[in-house]
Design a protein around this motif. Sequence first.
Motif, PDB file in Angstrom:
ATOM      1  N   VAL A  50       0.932  -1.174  -0.327  1.00 56.52           N
ATOM      2  CA  VAL A  50      -0.060  -0.334   0.109  1.00 56.52           C
ATOM      3  C   VAL A  50       1.219   1.471   0.296  1.00 56.52           C
ATOM      4  N   ASP A  51       1.450   0.880   1.158  1.00 54.60           N
ATOM      5  CA  ASP A  51       3.087   2.816   1.073  1.00 54.60           C
ATOM      6  C   ASP A  51       3.541   2.690  -0.027  1.00 54.60           C
ATOM      7  N   ASP A  52       3.587   1.892  -1.058  1.00 57.07           N
ATOM      8  CA  ASP A  52       4.342   2.059  -3.158  1.00 57.07           C
ATOM      9  C   ASP A  52       3.517   2.506  -3.684  1.00 57.07           C
ATOM     10  N   VAL A  53       2.373   1.692  -3.408  1.00 57.64           N
ATOM     11  CA  VAL A  53       1.322   2.419  -4.632  1.00 57.64           C
ATOM     12  C   VAL A  53       1.459   3.584  -4.088  1.00 57.64           C
ATOM     13  N   LEU A  54       1.132   3.722  -3.037  1.00 52.00           N
ATOM     14  CA  LEU A  54       1.316   5.612  -2.068  1.00 52.00           C
ATOM     15  C   LEU A  54       1.927   6.463  -2.611  1.00 52.00           C
ATOM     16  N   ARG A  55       3.183   6.326  -2.468  1.00 54.19           N
ATOM     17  CA  ARG A  55       4.220   6.522  -3.197  1.00 54.19           C
ATOM     18  C   ARG A  55       4.517   7.002  -4.781  1.00 54.19           C
ATOM     19  N   LEU A  56       3.880   5.364  -5.193  1.00 55.59           N
ATOM     20  CA  LEU A  56       3.676   5.561  -6.741  1.00 55.59           C
ATOM     21  C   LEU A  56       2.371   6.864  -7.355  1.00 55.59           C
ATOM     22  N   LEU A  57       1.627   6.946  -6.791  1.00 61.89           N
ATOM     23  CA  LEU A  57       0.447   7.992  -6.931  1.00 61.89           C
ATOM     24  C   LEU A  57       0.723   9.391  -6.918  1.00 61.89           C
ATOM     25  N   ASP A  58       1.385   9.325  -5.289  1.00 60.87           N
ATOM     26  CA  ASP A  58       1.970  10.989  -5.188  1.00 60.87           C
ATOM     27  C   ASP A  58       3.267  10.694  -4.698  1.00 60.87           C
ATOM     28  N   GLY A  59       3.862  11.086  -5.813  1.00 64.29           N
ATOM     29  CA  GLY A  59       5.127  10.917  -6.185  1.00 64.29           C
ATOM     30  C   GLY A  59       6.024  11.815  -5.393  1.00 64.29           C
ATOM     31  N   VAL A  86       4.679   7.199 -17.559  1.00 68.73           N
ATOM     32  CA  VAL A  86       6.067   6.784 -17.984  1.00 68.73           C
ATOM     33  C   VAL A  86       5.571   5.155 -17.677  1.00 68.73           C
ATOM     34  N   ASP A  87       5.484   5.421 -16.443  1.00 70.41           N
ATOM     35  CA  ASP A  87       5.518   3.834 -15.765  1.00 70.41           C
ATOM     36  C   ASP A  87       4.564   2.983 -15.734  1.00 70.41           C
ATOM     37  N   PRO A  88       4.595   1.820 -15.979  1.00 67.58           N
ATOM     38  CA  PRO A  88       3.734   0.964 -16.581  1.00 67.58           C
ATOM     39  C   PRO A  88       2.552   0.683 -15.424  1.00 67.58           C
ATOM     40  N   ALA A  89       3.331   0.548 -14.153  1.00 66.49           N
ATOM     41  CA  ALA A  89       2.134   0.532 -13.536  1.00 66.49           C
ATOM     42  C   ALA A  89       0.800   1.444 -13.044  1.00 66.49           C
ATOM     43  N   LEU A  90       1.725   3.202 -13.303  1.00 69.37           N
ATOM     44  CA  LEU A  90       1.147   3.888 -12.513  1.00 69.37           C
ATOM     45  C   LEU A  90      -0.092   4.175 -13.746  1.00 69.37           C
ATOM     46  N   ARG A  91       0.946   3.624 -15.056  1.00 72.30           N
ATOM     47  CA  ARG A  91       0.057   3.755 -16.343  1.00 72.30           C
ATOM     48  C   ARG A  91      -1.695   3.486 -16.462  1.00 72.30           C
ATOM     49  N   ARG A  92      -1.414   1.952 -15.926  1.00 69.38           N
ATOM     50  CA  ARG A  92      -1.689   0.927 -15.250  1.00 69.38           C
ATOM     51  C   ARG A  92      -3.125   1.372 -14.649  1.00 69.38           C
ATOM     52  N   LEU A  93      -2.910   2.407 -13.438  1.00 65.88           N
ATOM     53  CA  LEU A  93      -4.154   2.896 -13.154  1.00 65.88           C
ATOM     54  C   LEU A  93      -4.680   4.288 -13.131  1.00 65.88           C
ATOM     55  N   LEU A  94      -3.979   4.667 -13.926  1.00 65.86           N
ATOM     56  CA  LEU A  94      -4.645   5.919 -14.971  1.00 65.86           C
ATOM     57  C   LEU A  94      -4.041   6.479 -16.720  1.00 65.86           C
ATOM     58  N   PRO A  95      -5.450   4.845 -17.123  1.00 69.75           N
ATOM     59  CA  PRO A  95      -4.845   5.137 -18.544  1.00 69.75           C
ATOM     60  C   PRO A  95      -5.609   5.590 -18.904  1.00 69.75           C
ATOM     61  N   PRO A 113      -6.150  14.714 -11.640  1.00 72.85           N
ATOM     62  CA  PRO A 113      -5.695  15.195 -10.373  1.00 72.85           C
ATOM     63  C   PRO A 113      -7.071  14.581  -9.407  1.00 72.85           C
ATOM     64  N   GLU A 114      -8.242  14.556  -9.811  1.00 67.11           N
ATOM     65  CA  GLU A 114      -9.839  14.201  -8.723  1.00 67.11           C
ATOM     66  C   GLU A 114      -9.026  12.881  -9.047  1.00 67.11           C
ATOM     67  N   VAL A 115      -9.117  12.668 -10.404  1.00 69.20           N
ATOM     68  CA  VAL A 115      -8.785  10.480  -9.503  1.00 69.20           C
ATOM     69  C   VAL A 115      -7.394  10.327  -8.783  1.00 69.20           C
ATOM     70  N   ARG A 116      -6.265  10.826  -9.021  1.00 70.96           N
ATOM     71  CA  ARG A 116      -5.428  10.441  -8.663  1.00 70.96           C
ATOM     72  C   ARG A 116      -5.669  10.766  -6.451  1.00 70.96           C
ATOM     73  N   ASP A 117      -6.309  11.864  -6.192  1.00 68.64           N
ATOM     74  CA  ASP A 117      -6.633  12.085  -5.029  1.00 68.64           C
ATOM     75  C   ASP A 117      -7.824  11.021  -4.696  1.00 68.64           C
ATOM     76  N   ALA A 118      -8.325  10.316  -5.338  1.00 66.22           N
ATOM     77  CA  ALA A 118      -9.391   9.591  -5.161  1.00 66.22           C
ATOM     78  C   ALA A 118      -8.819   7.930  -3.988  1.00 66.22           C
ATOM     79  N   LYS A 119      -7.646   7.572  -5.381  1.00 63.88           N
ATOM     80  CA  LYS A 119      -6.856   6.538  -5.367  1.00 63.88           C
ATOM     81  C   LYS A 119      -6.041   7.215  -3.999  1.00 63.88           C
ATOM     82  N   VAL A 120      -5.588   7.974  -3.844  1.00 61.30           N
ATOM     83  CA  VAL A 120      -4.661   8.056  -2.963  1.00 61.30           C
ATOM     84  C   VAL A 120      -5.500   7.704  -1.135  1.00 61.30           C
TER      85      VAL A 120
END
Length: 169
Positions: A50-59, A86-95, A113-120
Motif C-alpha cells: 500500500v505504501d509503495d502504491v501511495l508513493r507511486l500515485l503521490d510521487g 511513463v511508469d507502466p504500473a501508474l499508466r495502468r492505474l491512470l489509463p 488530479p481528482e482521480v489521483r486524490d480518490a485513489k490516494v
Amino acid sequence: PGDARLRPLGHRPASRGVRAVIWTFERDQEGPAYVAGLDAAGRAVLLDVVDDVLRLLDGDGARTGQGPDHPLDRVRLHTPPVEPPVDPALRRLLPDASRDEALAAELRRLTEPEVRDAKVSNLARLRAAVQDARPNVVVLPSEAAQVAAALTDLRLVRATLGALLLRNR
C-alpha cells in the motif's frame, strides 16, 4: 500442474516457495462490518505494498487524499496539461480515457488530479484498516467500496509488475 485452471484460484504450487497472502472478507457475526483475518507477516507485506502504491500515485507528496478544505478550492479557471504517466504500473492505474489522443489529453487534464486524490484516499482508508487490524481487518459497510477500490488498484499494480518481470526474463 502450474496452470491456474487446474487448481483453486489464488493457490500456488508448493514448488515455487512463494507465500501468497490470501484473505477473504466475511460478514461479522457480531455487527454490520466485514472482517478478514490477517497475520502479522501478511499485514506487514500489505502495508508495504500500500505504501509503495501511495508513493507511486503521490510521487511529489503534494496530495494528501483529504480533498480541499472548501468547495471553492476545487474550482480552477485554468489547468495546465497533464502528461500521461511513463511508469507502466501508474499508466495502468491512470489509463487514457479515450483512444483519441486529443480527447484523452483533455480528459486527463480535467480529471487526473481528482482521480489521483480518490485513489490516494482509498488506499489511505485501506492502510488504516490494515494498520488497526489486531488480528482482524475490519471494514464498515460505508467504507467497503473504498477498500474494494484500493484492493483493485493493488491488484492492477501487481499484475502490471508481474507481467513486466515475466517479459524481462
